[in-house]
Design a protein around this motif. Sequence first.
Motif, mmCIF file in Angstrom:
data_model
loop_
_atom_site.group_PDB
_atom_site.id
_atom_site.type_symbol
_atom_site.label_atom_id
_atom_site.label_comp_id
_atom_site.label_asym_id
_atom_site.label_seq_id
_atom_site.Cartn_x
_atom_site.Cartn_y
_atom_site.Cartn_z
ATOM 1 N N LEU A 1 10.209 13.947 34.539
ATOM 2 C CA LEU A 1 11.583 13.470 34.627
ATOM 3 C C LEU A 1 12.518 14.335 33.785
ATOM 4 N N GLN B 1 13.474 17.450 35.483
ATOM 5 C CA GLN B 1 14.547 17.224 36.448
ATOM 6 C C GLN B 1 15.900 17.249 35.749
ATOM 7 N N HIS C 1 6.868 7.116 47.717
ATOM 8 C CA HIS C 1 7.881 8.148 47.848
ATOM 9 C C HIS C 1 8.440 8.265 49.271
ATOM 10 N N ALA D 1 14.274 15.661 43.273
ATOM 11 C CA ALA D 1 14.394 14.393 42.549
ATOM 12 C C ALA D 1 14.340 13.248 43.543
ATOM 13 N N ASP D 2 13.559 12.211 43.235
ATOM 14 C CA ASP D 2 13.508 11.033 44.110
ATOM 15 C C ASP D 2 14.892 10.432 44.274
ATOM 16 N N GLU E 1 12.828 8.615 38.730
ATOM 17 C CA GLU E 1 11.582 9.031 39.386
ATOM 18 C C GLU E 1 10.739 7.792 39.679
#
Length: 204
Positions: free
Chosen positions: A104, A107, A41, A74-75, A88
């Motif tokens: 997910l 999100q 991440h 959120a990534d 994700e």
Amino acid sequence: MEPIPLSALQHAVYCLRQAALIHLERLWAENRFTAEGDVLHAVADKGGSRKARGMRRVLSLPLASERLNLVGTADLVEFHGDTPFPVEYKRGKPKLHRADEVQLCAQALCLEEMTGQPVPQGALFYAQTKRRVGVPFDAPLRALTETTAADLASVLASRQTPPPTPHRSRCRSCSLLELCRPEAFARPVRQWRDRMLAKALEDR
């Protein structure tokens, strides 16, 4: 009640006790799996936005849902026109349980509330396979996500940590194994369930 982190839903699907230990009792411990996740991440956490192949890609996008009392980041969200597509990042490979999919989907529910646009699908990127796995946000997954959010909210409001998951194979890879001590709860589980049932009946 404070907003529930999106990541807590992933913990809650995997093990509701794990979610309570982290988000109620504020306990945490690192292991190889959590360390690998931190490294994965690191890039997304830098944030930023850029256009690529006709789409806008936003890293580390803050999300929130007032309806579900959720908040998180959120990534990656790719915007195909006005339609958000959350991605994700996960270590390892696709799993048999639906914890990653629920995180997910949460999100997506946040994005729908924030943008007013439907979010029909997203993707999970797994570091071990280096591939994306498409996730359609169908009715069963949406229902599971909302139920998980409600169940976790009830646990946090009760301020009572539930017993370990019945899926004991999950305990082996949990970084909280030594703090959780699931073997110590073999006998008290029935007592805990009786207390929760009695409380539910009192509240009716």
